[in-house]
Scaffold this motif. Structure first.
Motif, PDB file in Angstrom:
ATOM      1  N   UNK A 314       0.833  -1.199   0.000  1.00  0.00           N
ATOM      2  CA  UNK A 314       0.000   0.000   0.000  1.00  0.00           C
ATOM      3  C   UNK A 314       0.872   1.254   0.000  1.00  0.00           C
ATOM      4  N   UNK A 315       2.039   1.176   0.666  1.00  0.00           N
ATOM      5  CA  UNK A 315       2.958   2.300   0.651  1.00  0.00           C
ATOM      6  C   UNK A 315       2.921   3.168   1.893  1.00  0.00           C
ATOM      7  N   UNK A 316       2.468   2.613   3.026  1.00  0.00           N
ATOM      8  CA  UNK A 316       2.472   3.378   4.281  1.00  0.00           C
ATOM      9  C   UNK A 316       3.889   3.378   4.852  1.00  0.00           C
ATOM     10  N   UNK A 317       4.447   4.564   5.070  1.00  0.00           N
ATOM     11  CA  UNK A 317       5.818   4.694   5.564  1.00  0.00           C
ATOM     12  C   UNK A 317       5.785   5.315   6.956  1.00  0.00           C
ATOM     13  N   UNK A 374      13.482   2.627  13.921  1.00  0.00           N
ATOM     14  CA  UNK A 374      13.261   1.838  12.718  1.00  0.00           C
ATOM     15  C   UNK A 374      12.360   2.584  11.738  1.00  0.00           C
ATOM     16  N   UNK A 375      12.439   2.167  10.486  1.00  0.00           N
ATOM     17  CA  UNK A 375      11.587   2.685   9.416  1.00  0.00           C
ATOM     18  C   UNK A 375      10.818   1.495   8.850  1.00  0.00           C
ATOM     19  N   UNK A 376       9.520   1.655   8.719  1.00  0.00           N
ATOM     20  CA  UNK A 376       8.701   0.549   8.216  1.00  0.00           C
ATOM     21  C   UNK A 376       7.944   0.983   6.964  1.00  0.00           C
ATOM     22  N   UNK A 377       7.659  -0.005   6.113  1.00  0.00           N
ATOM     23  CA  UNK A 377       6.768   0.167   4.966  1.00  0.00           C
ATOM     24  C   UNK A 377       5.679  -0.879   5.099  1.00  0.00           C
ATOM     25  N   UNK A 378       4.467  -0.409   5.274  1.00  0.00           N
ATOM     26  CA  UNK A 378       3.333  -1.309   5.541  1.00  0.00           C
ATOM     27  C   UNK A 378       3.619  -2.214   6.734  1.00  0.00           C
ATOM     28  N   UNK A 501      -0.322  11.145  -7.268  1.00  0.00           N
ATOM     29  CA  UNK A 501      -1.663  10.905  -6.716  1.00  0.00           C
ATOM     30  C   UNK A 501      -1.799   9.476  -6.188  1.00  0.00           C
ATOM     31  N   UNK A 502      -1.162   8.523  -6.829  1.00  0.00           N
ATOM     32  CA  UNK A 502      -1.287   7.147  -6.365  1.00  0.00           C
ATOM     33  C   UNK A 502      -0.014   6.599  -5.764  1.00  0.00           C
ATOM     34  N   UNK A 503       0.937   7.473  -5.447  1.00  0.00           N
ATOM     35  CA  UNK A 503       2.235   7.033  -4.942  1.00  0.00           C
ATOM     36  C   UNK A 503       2.554   7.739  -3.637  1.00  0.00           C
ATOM     37  N   UNK A 504       3.076   6.984  -2.680  1.00  0.00           N
ATOM     38  CA  UNK A 504       3.566   7.598  -1.449  1.00  0.00           C
ATOM     39  C   UNK A 504       4.885   8.291  -1.768  1.00  0.00           C
ATOM     40  N   UNK A 505       4.985   9.549  -1.401  1.00  0.00           N
ATOM     41  CA  UNK A 505       6.182  10.315  -1.777  1.00  0.00           C
ATOM     42  C   UNK A 505       6.741  11.047  -0.570  1.00  0.00           C
ATOM     43  N   UNK A 506       8.051  11.032  -0.477  1.00  0.00           N
ATOM     44  CA  UNK A 506       8.768  11.795   0.542  1.00  0.00           C
ATOM     45  C   UNK A 506       9.652  12.776  -0.212  1.00  0.00           C
TER      46      UNK A 506
END
Length: 569
Positions: A314-317, A374-378, A501-506
């Protein structure tokens, strides 16, 4: 190699013994038939020696070049695994010197030096034994000549090792300087510093020259001794041997065989200096190569690391108490970052220069590993994911674009080799990089080393297109628009807004206008996130946020953003 070399040397040793039989037999007794047979035997031995030498050299070349290629492949693969902290610390010229010059030195010794060393030592022992059997007094003299050779070799090796390492290190420094000068040629010309850079180059080159001359003088000081000792022994053998023949202690054939065998030792002894020099260079080369091999990769797959599947992400960071310090530094760059980025959300990271923005976003694709938190993705810790799958799903565009000396197509497809022309065209449109179609060969045009044949804005747009074409679930943009003019930046931002719009971006922000791409903004101060909110909220309530943007905004009012769906001041 050893078998063929041994047979070749064996044939060369037997020839003098055949000559002894010829002189003491057919020549002495005027036997022409016997002379023919011994002549044929000598001819056969010579042919065998020639064939064995050919076989050894052919095998030697194939094996040594294959070994060199394998070691270079292993070294390059190992360098690719090493963390950025290693490459930040090492000069590229030193790595280039190890991958090219040092591996070549190692190959030359292992292919020629080792074989010659083993064969020559064996030949020396066998010949000395034969000489003692032919005439013990002179044989003992030849054996004793090995003592000064050993003492000379010991002194030579000790001094040559030190000088050889200095030469190879200086060559690495010179390679670094030449490489930096080539990459920075525009700055050198722009500031008119050609003569200054040439002066510095000649200083580095002179250092290499002086050390190389010192090494050559050391070699030339000892090399004559390796020739003097066997030649003196040969002179003594001829005089004493002639007397022994007259006194009937030796036959003429024995003297001929003895002198011929002794002459066969001249080359093994003379080559000892070259073998030792080659060995010392190989030792220092191996030591320098192992400087790299002994560095353990720190950013690696953990046991049981999982593959991130694109269709399941899903891209949750999330940053959870993330801390980071560079190796060898006691000063933390990040001191406990907490940040949540929802799937499909664009988060801008704002802060003064040196606040740690680039470091923070570099931790997501594990260009560096966190030293705490820590850093997590989903929910998956990025350290528990395989590097390949993580970097397939997290694409990065850097402020300083990196292009390779390959075609535009190859540069764009670096992160997605299966990309079609339609995929590339869409990414180029987003990045406003349609200029590539006007290049001489379009997508197949080579951009040159570091992409220096293109302008800074063009390189930056290609680097952005490369990140977009990989269709990542998480997109990290380290101020990828800094080199664009206002009109091009506006077009890129408009296209990027649809892509994001459909991408998680930092998004790392150095220019106020780039904030317009973000749904929310995080303010980074002294290694901590001190405020999170929309651009308008932070502008209205956080003085330090206004201060970060004010300098650019005062100079460029047109860059003040409106944000997504909110009004600017």
């Amino acid at each position: 190699m050893l078998v063929s070399a041994g047979l070749a040397v064996g044939a060369s040793i037997v020839v003098p013994l055949v000559m002894q039989r010829v002189v003491d037999g057919p020549v002495r007794h005027h036997d022409q038939n016997g002379l023919i047979w011994f002549g044929l035997a000598a001819l056969a031995l010579g042919a065998l020696e020639a064939f064995m030498v050919f076989l050894r050299r052919w095998t030697q070349s194939y094996a040594s070049l294959s070994m060199e290629a394998d070691v270079r492949d292993d070294l390059y693969a190992h360098m690719q695994k090493l963390p950025l902290t290693f490459h930040d610390r090492w000069q590229s010229g030193q790595l280039l010197s190890r991958a090219i010059t040092d591996i070549g030195s190692l190959r030359r010794f292992l292919s020629f030096g080792v074989i010659y060393l083993i064969v020559n030592v064996c030949q020396y022992i066998v010949v000395v034994v034969l000489l003692i059997r032919l005439y013990p007094p002179l044989g003992a003299l030849v054996a004793l000549s090995a003592v000064p050779l050993f003492l000379i070799s010991r002194q030579f090796a000790k001094r040559f090792l030190r000088v050889s390492r200095q030469v190879q290190d200086a060559q690495g420094d010179l390679a670094t300087y030449v490489e930096e000068s080539a990459h920075g040629i525009r700055a050198v010309k722009a500031f008119g510093r050609r003569h200054h850079m040439f002066t510095r180059f000649t200083a580095n080159a002179d250092k290499v020259y002086q050390l190389a001359v010192q090494r050559a003088r050391l070699d030339s000081r000892f090399a004559p001794l390796y020739e003097l000792i066997p030649n003196l022994s040969l002179a003594v053998i001829i005089v004493v041997g002639a007397v022994a023949v007259v006194q009937h202690h030796m036959t003429l054939g024995q003297l001929v065989a003895f002198a011929t065998l002794q002459m066969g030792l001249v080359w093994p002894v003379e080559s000892l200096g070259w073998i030792l020099a080659s060995g010392q260079e190989a030792m220092t080369a191996a030591d320098r190569i192992y400087d790299v091999f002994d560095t353990e990769p720190t950013v690696v797959d953990r046991p049981g690391a999982i593959d991130l599947r694109r269709d399941q992400l899903r891209g949750a960071v999330r940053f959870s108490d993330v801390r980071f310090s560079y190796p060898g530094s006691d000063t933390p760059v990040l001191s406990g970052i907490d940040l949540d980025i929802a799937p499909g959300e664009t988060m801008a990271l704002v802060g003064v220069t040196g606040s740690g923005k680039t470091t923070a976003v570099s931790l997501v694709p594990r260009l560096y590993d966190v030293t705490g938190g820590r850093i997590t993705i989903d929910g998956h810790d990025v350290r528990d994911c395989t590097l390949d799958s993580l970097r397939r799903n997290v694409a990065t565009a850097f402020e300083e674009p990196i292009l390779f000396s390959m075609s535009v197509r190859e540069n764009l497809a670096l992160g997605r080799p299966d990309a079609t022309d339609d995929d590339l065209a869409e990414a180029l449109r987003v990045a406003q990089a349609d200029f590539v179609y006007e290049l001489p060969w379009g997508l197949d045009t080579r951009v040159g080393e570091q992409g220096l044949s293109l302008s800074g804005g063009q390189r930056q747009r290609l680097a952005l297109a490369r990140a977009v074409v990989s269709r990542p679930k998480v997109l990290v943009l380290d101020d990828p628009l800094s080199a664009l003019d206002v009109n091009t930046e506006a077009l890129v931002e408009e296209a990027l807004e649809r892509v994001l719009a459909g991408t998680t971006a930092l998004l790392v922000v150095h220019r106020p206008s780039t904030v317009a791409l973000a749904d929310r903004v995080a303010l980074l101060e002294d290694g901590r996130i001190t405020a999170v909110g929309t651009h308008s909220e932070l502008l209205a309530t956080v003085p330090s946020y206004r201060a970060v943007l004010s300098a650019e905004a005062d100079d460029r009012p047109d860059l003040l953003p409106e944000g997504k769906g909110v009004a600017a001041r």
